[in-house]
Write a protein that holds these residues in place. Structure first.
Motif, PDB file in Angstrom:
ATOM      1  N   ARG A 149       0.833  -1.199   0.000  1.00 16.55           N
ATOM      2  CA  ARG A 149       0.000   0.000   0.000  1.00 16.55           C
ATOM      3  C   ARG A 149       0.867   1.248   0.000  1.00 16.55           C
ATOM      4  NH1 ARG A 149      -2.058  -0.299   6.236  1.00 16.55           N
ATOM      5  NH2 ARG A 149       0.007  -0.208   7.112  1.00 16.55           N
ATOM      6  N   ASP A 150       0.310   2.283  -0.540  1.00 18.73           N
ATOM      7  CA  ASP A 150       0.983   3.570  -0.513  1.00 18.73           C
ATOM      8  C   ASP A 150       0.607   4.263   0.792  1.00 18.73           C
ATOM      9  OD1 ASP A 150       2.204   3.345  -2.982  1.00 18.73           O
ATOM     10  OD2 ASP A 150       0.445   4.098  -4.039  1.00 18.73           O
ATOM     11  N   VAL A 151       1.572   4.416   1.666  1.00 19.17           N
ATOM     12  CA  VAL A 151       1.338   5.067   2.947  1.00 19.17           C
ATOM     13  C   VAL A 151       1.691   6.535   2.797  1.00 19.17           C
ATOM     14  CG1 VAL A 151       2.019   5.164   5.364  1.00 19.17           C
ATOM     15  CG2 VAL A 151       1.774   2.956   4.236  1.00 19.17           C
ATOM     16  N   ASP A 155       1.580  11.313  12.168  1.00 21.90           N
ATOM     17  CA  ASP A 155       2.555  11.140  13.244  1.00 21.90           C
ATOM     18  C   ASP A 155       3.286   9.811  13.085  1.00 21.90           C
ATOM     19  OD1 ASP A 155       1.681  13.527  14.325  1.00 21.90           O
ATOM     20  OD2 ASP A 155       0.257  12.556  15.675  1.00 21.90           O
ATOM     21  N   TRP A 156       4.607   9.849  13.284  1.00 22.23           N
ATOM     22  CA  TRP A 156       5.466   8.679  13.168  1.00 22.23           C
ATOM     23  C   TRP A 156       6.303   8.558  14.436  1.00 22.23           C
ATOM     24  CZ3 TRP A 156       5.583   5.630   8.670  1.00 22.23           C
ATOM     25  CH2 TRP A 156       4.882   6.144   7.581  1.00 22.23           C
ATOM     26  N   LYS A 157       6.304   7.377  15.044  1.00 27.30           N
ATOM     27  CA  LYS A 157       7.053   7.141  16.286  1.00 27.30           C
ATOM     28  C   LYS A 157       8.309   6.329  16.006  1.00 27.30           C
ATOM     29  CE  LYS A 157       6.954   5.319  20.862  1.00 27.30           C
ATOM     30  NZ  LYS A 157       6.286   4.807  21.984  1.00 27.30           N
ATOM     31  N   LEU A 158       9.421   6.775  16.591  1.00 29.76           N
ATOM     32  CA  LEU A 158      10.695   6.075  16.470  1.00 29.76           C
ATOM     33  C   LEU A 158      10.586   4.701  17.115  1.00 29.76           C
ATOM     34  CD1 LEU A 158      13.750   6.089  15.773  1.00 29.76           C
ATOM     35  CD2 LEU A 158      14.117   7.094  18.030  1.00 29.76           C
ATOM     36  N   ILE A 159      10.965   3.646  16.355  1.00 31.66           N
ATOM     37  CA  ILE A 159      10.901   2.285  16.896  1.00 31.66           C
ATOM     38  C   ILE A 159      12.231   1.548  16.827  1.00 31.66           C
ATOM     39  CG2 ILE A 159       8.430   1.957  16.534  1.00 31.66           C
ATOM     40  CD1 ILE A 159       9.210   0.328  13.979  1.00 31.66           C
ATOM     41  N   GLU A 160      13.116   1.915  15.887  1.00 29.93           N
ATOM     42  CA  GLU A 160      14.391   1.220  15.733  1.00 29.93           C
ATOM     43  C   GLU A 160      15.469   2.183  15.246  1.00 29.93           C
ATOM     44  OE1 GLU A 160      14.047  -2.111  13.059  1.00 29.93           O
ATOM     45  OE2 GLU A 160      12.360  -2.966  14.157  1.00 29.93           O
ATOM     46  N   MET A 161      16.717   1.896  15.642  1.00 34.90           N
ATOM     47  CA  MET A 161      17.871   2.651  15.163  1.00 34.90           C
ATOM     48  C   MET A 161      18.865   1.677  14.533  1.00 34.90           C
ATOM     49  SD  MET A 161      17.531   5.943  15.925  1.00 34.90           S
ATOM     50  CE  MET A 161      19.172   6.604  15.856  1.00 34.90           C
ATOM     51  N   GLY A 210       6.406  -0.112   3.185  1.00 34.83           N
ATOM     52  CA  GLY A 210       5.237  -0.652   3.875  1.00 34.83           C
ATOM     53  C   GLY A 210       4.700   0.397   4.830  1.00 34.83           C
ATOM     54  N   ASP A 211       4.600   0.042   6.105  1.00 33.86           N
ATOM     55  CA  ASP A 211       4.109   1.002   7.098  1.00 33.86           C
ATOM     56  C   ASP A 211       5.247   1.613   7.913  1.00 33.86           C
ATOM     57  OD1 ASP A 211       4.788  -1.244   8.516  1.00 33.86           O
ATOM     58  OD2 ASP A 211       2.961  -1.302   9.717  1.00 33.86           O
ATOM     59  N   ALA A 246      17.160   5.564  11.140  1.00 33.19           N
ATOM     60  CA  ALA A 246      16.126   5.364  12.137  1.00 33.19           C
ATOM     61  C   ALA A 246      14.849   4.906  11.443  1.00 33.19           C
ATOM     62  CB  ALA A 246      15.872   6.655  12.910  1.00 33.19           C
ATOM     63  N   LYS A 247      14.128   3.997  12.083  1.00 29.48           N
ATOM     64  CA  LYS A 247      12.852   3.496  11.561  1.00 29.48           C
ATOM     65  C   LYS A 247      11.740   3.985  12.444  1.00 29.48           C
ATOM     66  CE  LYS A 247      13.722  -0.848   9.418  1.00 29.48           C
ATOM     67  NZ  LYS A 247      13.629  -2.296   9.440  1.00 29.48           N
ATOM     68  N   TYR A 248      10.653   4.377  11.777  1.00 30.24           N
ATOM     69  CA  TYR A 248       9.469   4.891  12.456  1.00 30.24           C
ATOM     70  C   TYR A 248       8.258   4.091  12.033  1.00 30.24           C
ATOM     71  CZ  TYR A 248      12.300   8.981  13.433  1.00 30.24           C
ATOM     72  OH  TYR A 248      13.282   9.839  13.866  1.00 30.24           O
ATOM     73  N   LEU A 249       7.279   4.022  12.905  1.00 30.39           N
ATOM     74  CA  LEU A 249       6.007   3.387  12.622  1.00 30.39           C
ATOM     75  C   LEU A 249       4.931   4.470  12.666  1.00 30.39           C
ATOM     76  CD1 LEU A 249       4.434   0.723  12.197  1.00 30.39           C
ATOM     77  CD2 LEU A 249       4.174   0.627  14.673  1.00 30.39           C
ATOM     78  N   LYS A 250       4.040   4.456  11.673  1.00 28.06           N
ATOM     79  CA  LYS A 250       2.986   5.468  11.630  1.00 28.06           C
ATOM     80  C   LYS A 250       1.980   5.195  12.730  1.00 28.06           C
ATOM     81  CE  LYS A 250       0.385   8.322   8.558  1.00 28.06           C
ATOM     82  NZ  LYS A 250       0.021   8.603   7.193  1.00 28.06           N
ATOM     83  N   LEU A 251       1.631   6.248  13.461  1.00 32.81           N
ATOM     84  CA  LEU A 251       0.648   6.118  14.555  1.00 32.81           C
ATOM     85  C   LEU A 251      -0.752   6.288  14.027  1.00 32.81           C
ATOM     86  CD1 LEU A 251       2.506   8.184  17.282  1.00 32.81           C
ATOM     87  CD2 LEU A 251       2.435   5.720  17.015  1.00 32.81           C
TER      88      LEU A 251
END
Length: 134
Positions: A25-27, A32-38, A114-115, A129-134
């Motif tokens: 999907r096109d996100v 808002d995006w939250k930091l989840i991984e570095m 992806g997301d 850094a990886k972020y996940l969309k809230l």
């Protein structure tokens, strides 16, 4: 007989196509995006993303600006002052404003996979850094 085989193959092809919306999907970056991984890399290309416990959030607005609840320029330090800046989806860049200290205002590149939003930093060895969309 050839028509039957061709028709069967075509039907099998159509049925086997999976509309996997979760991965393809096109996100939209807006939100808002939250930091989840570095990404940590010792300099030999063998680095991996590691989970982090962070409250760092970047909010992308539809007018091409962003805000962050910490210091974007200082490798995402939440204890720092909030950050602002601009982004370009066309160029896939994020440009923070008013970086403190000797760090210049870099254009940070990003991709959406992806997301997940992945932001790459200007480092000697790979870092990001990886972020996940809230």
């Amino acid at each position: 007989m050839k028509k039957l085989v061709l028709m069967f193959t075509l039907i099998l092809f159509i049925v086997s196509c999976n509309n996997d919306d979760e991965n393809n999907r096109d996100v939209d970056i807006v939100g808002d995006w939250k930091l989840i991984e570095m990404l940590s890399d010792p300099g030999d290309g063998s680095g991996t993303y590691n989970a982090v416990d962070s409250d760092f959030v970047i909010s992308f607005l539809d007018d091409g600006t962003f805000t962050a609840n910490g210091d974007f320029c200082n490798m995402l330090d939440v204890s720092g002052s909030p950050s602002t800046g601009i982004y370009s989806e066309i160029e896939s860049t994020i440009t923070p404003e008013l970086c403190e200290g000797s760090i210049p205002n870099w254009d940070y590149s990003f991709v959406i996979n992806g997301d997940k939003l992945i932001i790459y930093f200007p480092c000697i060895e790979p870092c990001g850094a990886k972020y996940l969309k809230l």
